[in-house]
Design an enzyme around this catalytic site. Structure first.
Site, mmCIF file in Angstrom:
data_model
loop_
_atom_site.group_PDB
_atom_site.id
_atom_site.type_symbol
_atom_site.label_atom_id
_atom_site.label_comp_id
_atom_site.label_asym_id
_atom_site.label_seq_id
_atom_site.Cartn_x
_atom_site.Cartn_y
_atom_site.Cartn_z
ATOM 1 N N SER A 147 -41.424 -6.851 46.811
ATOM 2 C CA SER A 147 -41.459 -5.437 47.474
ATOM 3 C C SER A 147 -42.672 -5.440 47.883
ATOM 4 O O SER A 147 -43.384 -4.758 48.164
ATOM 5 C CB SER A 147 -42.556 -5.525 45.197
ATOM 6 O OG SER A 147 -43.547 -6.029 45.270
ATOM 7 N N LYS A 150 -51.545 -4.395 50.654
ATOM 8 C CA LYS A 150 -50.905 -3.443 49.589
ATOM 9 C C LYS A 150 -51.824 -2.629 49.067
ATOM 10 O O LYS A 150 -52.664 -3.053 48.366
ATOM 11 C CB LYS A 150 -50.360 -4.788 49.028
ATOM 12 C CG LYS A 150 -49.147 -4.293 48.032
ATOM 13 C CD LYS A 150 -48.296 -5.673 47.305
ATOM 14 C CE LYS A 150 -46.780 -5.835 46.542
ATOM 15 N NZ LYS A 150 -46.284 -6.118 46.373
ATOM 16 N N SER A 152 -41.845 -11.757 46.086
ATOM 17 C CA SER A 152 -42.179 -10.660 47.236
ATOM 18 C C SER A 152 -43.211 -10.641 48.266
ATOM 19 O O SER A 152 -43.575 -9.528 49.080
ATOM 20 C CB SER A 152 -42.610 -9.541 46.343
ATOM 21 O OG SER A 152 -42.372 -8.273 45.496
#
Ligand code: GLN
Length: 484
Positions: free
Chosen positions: A151, A76, A175
């Site tokens: 997210s 990420k 997330s």
């Protein structure tokens, strides 16, 4: 090749059936083929990946490799990676090349893994649909008209499309678990403090925690072995022994007591999601578990509590992005105030600005007691609910998200509707507990996740509980037709 588990890839690499360079190239080719459509990666670090793969092949040839050596992975874009853009999904950090590695990145590199690139995400990890990224929305490989969740939506999309065999994510309010649920993945948010936050760009420091997003509990256990552990550079990481998460995957579930919170099956939950989750829970009964209805009476406070605590902490954390110390710098400022206001005005997107304003307001002198202090008190009540429940049950199960993946734009005009996506995940972060989402079936061809919540530092048991289910079912093996 891209449907193999980490243990299978590891064996193939160790036996010389494939080299790390070949495996890495295979994934880079897939990224090249599909990323234009999915927008799952912000940066693809192909040269660096092949360099790491060549180094891994040397270790493999010398019989000097660990279990994960040579296996590719996606990070990420919230984890600082030395010499690589680390954008956090924001224009603010579009030009930020990190001068150092996050501890998670360092550990994964040291294990000999290969970084394919940095995945797209909601701006500064604020969002549940990956529509707030400066780099544009990410598509869900199960239906490209729908969101992948957020997210960590880039990691989820990349995993579901088999553009990487495993990925990292972070979870402040859901997330990892919510996108895992929407994209048919196995995601684990560990206990707060289990994994170092050093070099992981802070959103809400008392809630943020990193974890794996994987195709199975077994794969997640493999990565947990590398990611976990005390870090003297993170004062909130906990100095506690790291078990071998793969060692107990096959333990019996005989005698396991599962708590089903009545608040998790009430209003707001799509009835077909409820049915899917109930079916998954029945499988556990056949594996020897007993079910018990429980109550988490303060659950309704979770979303409002979170939307005071998280914005308060983010308003403080993001104050460093001022065009001087960090972040985008406006052109030709006329004075210092103009530099600050224009840099921040241009650099941040709407959702981030909304949170900074809420947080600044909640922390201001006249309102601190009424909002922030009150929220911290609610947080304690939420934690106490869980501790009370764990006097009678071993784990808690329920849905990960109230609905399957929704369409782009469906919730963007209504922030509160978007915030409700996390009604089942947020209280786990507020309490600092570990939680997982695992594939449990489909509604209208879209994936549905089962959430499993444990007591502090019970990650090994959660992975075991998830693994046993995945031995009985094959939901986690389903892949979207176009990405087979
Ligand atoms: N969706 C929640 C939010 O927008 C949680 C995000 C996260 O876990 N990073 O804040």
């Amino acid at each position: 090749m891209h449907n193999k588990s980490l243990p299978e890839l590891s064996t193939a690499l160790q036996n010389g059936e494939i080299s790390s360079v070949e495996l890495t190239q295979h994934y880079l080719d897939r990224i090249n083929q599909h990323n234009g459509n999915l927008n799952a990666f912000i940066s693809v670090t192909d040269e660096r990946a092949l360099e790491q793969a060549r180094a891994a092949d040397k270790l493999l040839a010398a019989n000097n490799a660990g279990p994960l050596t040579g296996i590719p992975l996606a990070h990420k874009d919230i984890f600082c990676t030395k010499g690589v853009r680390t954008s956090c999904g924001s224009k603010m950090l579009d030009k930020f090349i990190s001068p150092y590695d996050a501890t998670v990145v360092e550990k994964i590199d040291a294990a000999g893994m290969v970084t394919l690139g940095k995945t797209n995400m909601d701006e500064f990890a604020m969002g549940s649909s990956n529509e707030t990224s400066f780099y544009g929305p990410v598509k869900n490989p199960w239906d490209t008209d729908r969101v992948p969740g957020g997210s960590s939506g880039g990691s989820a999309s990349a995993m579901a499309a088999r553009l990487a065999p495993i990925a990292t994510g972070t979870d402040t309010g859901g997330s990892i678990r919510q996108p895992a649920s929407l994209c048919n993945l196995t995601g684990l948010k560990p206990t707060y403090g289990r994994i170092s936050r050093y070099g992981m760009i802070a959103f809400a420091s008392s809630l943020d925690q990193a974890g794996p997003m994987a195709n199975s509990a077994e794969d997640a256990a493999w990565l947990m072995n590398v990611m976990s552990g005390f870090d003297p550079r993170d004062s909130t990481s906990v100095d506690r022994e790291v078990p071998d998460y793969t060692a107990t995957l096959n333990d019996s579930l005989e005698g396991l007591t599962i708590g089903l919170p009545k608040e998790y099956f009430g209003e707001g939950l799509d009835s077909r999601v409820a049915e899917t989750v109930q079916n998954a829970i029945k499988t556990y009964e056949s594996l020897g578990a007993t079910l018990k209805e429980i109550t988490l009476p303060n659950s309704h406070l979770a979303v409002p509590t979170y939307y005071v605590v998280a914005p308060a902490e983010c308003s403080s954390n993001l104050s460093r992005m001022d065009g001087v110390r960090f972040g985008h710098r406006a052109d030709d400022p006329k004075d210092l105030m103009d530099l600050y206001t224009r840099s921040r005005g241009e650099g941040f997107g709407d959702e981030v600005k909304r949170r900074i304003m809420i947080g600044t307001y909640a922390l201001s002198a006249g309102y601190y007691d009424a909002y922030y202090l009150k929220a911290q008190q609610c947080r304690r009540l939420i934690r106490d609910d869980f501790l009370k429940a764990y006097e009678d049950v071993d784990v808690i199960m329920g849905p990960s998200a109230p609905t399957p993946a929704f369409r782009f734009g469906e919730k963007t005009d209504d922030p509160v509707a978007m915030y409700m996506e996390d009604i089942y995940t947020i209280n786990v972060n507020l309490a600092g507990l570990p939680g997982m989402s695992i594939p449990a079936g489909f509604v209208d061809d879209m994936p549905v996740g089962l959430q499993i919540i444990g007591n502090y530092f019970n990650e090994a048991r959660l992975l075991n509980i998830a693994h046993k289910y995945q031995q009985e079912t094959d939901w986690h093996r389903h892949t979207p037709e176009a990405f087979k």
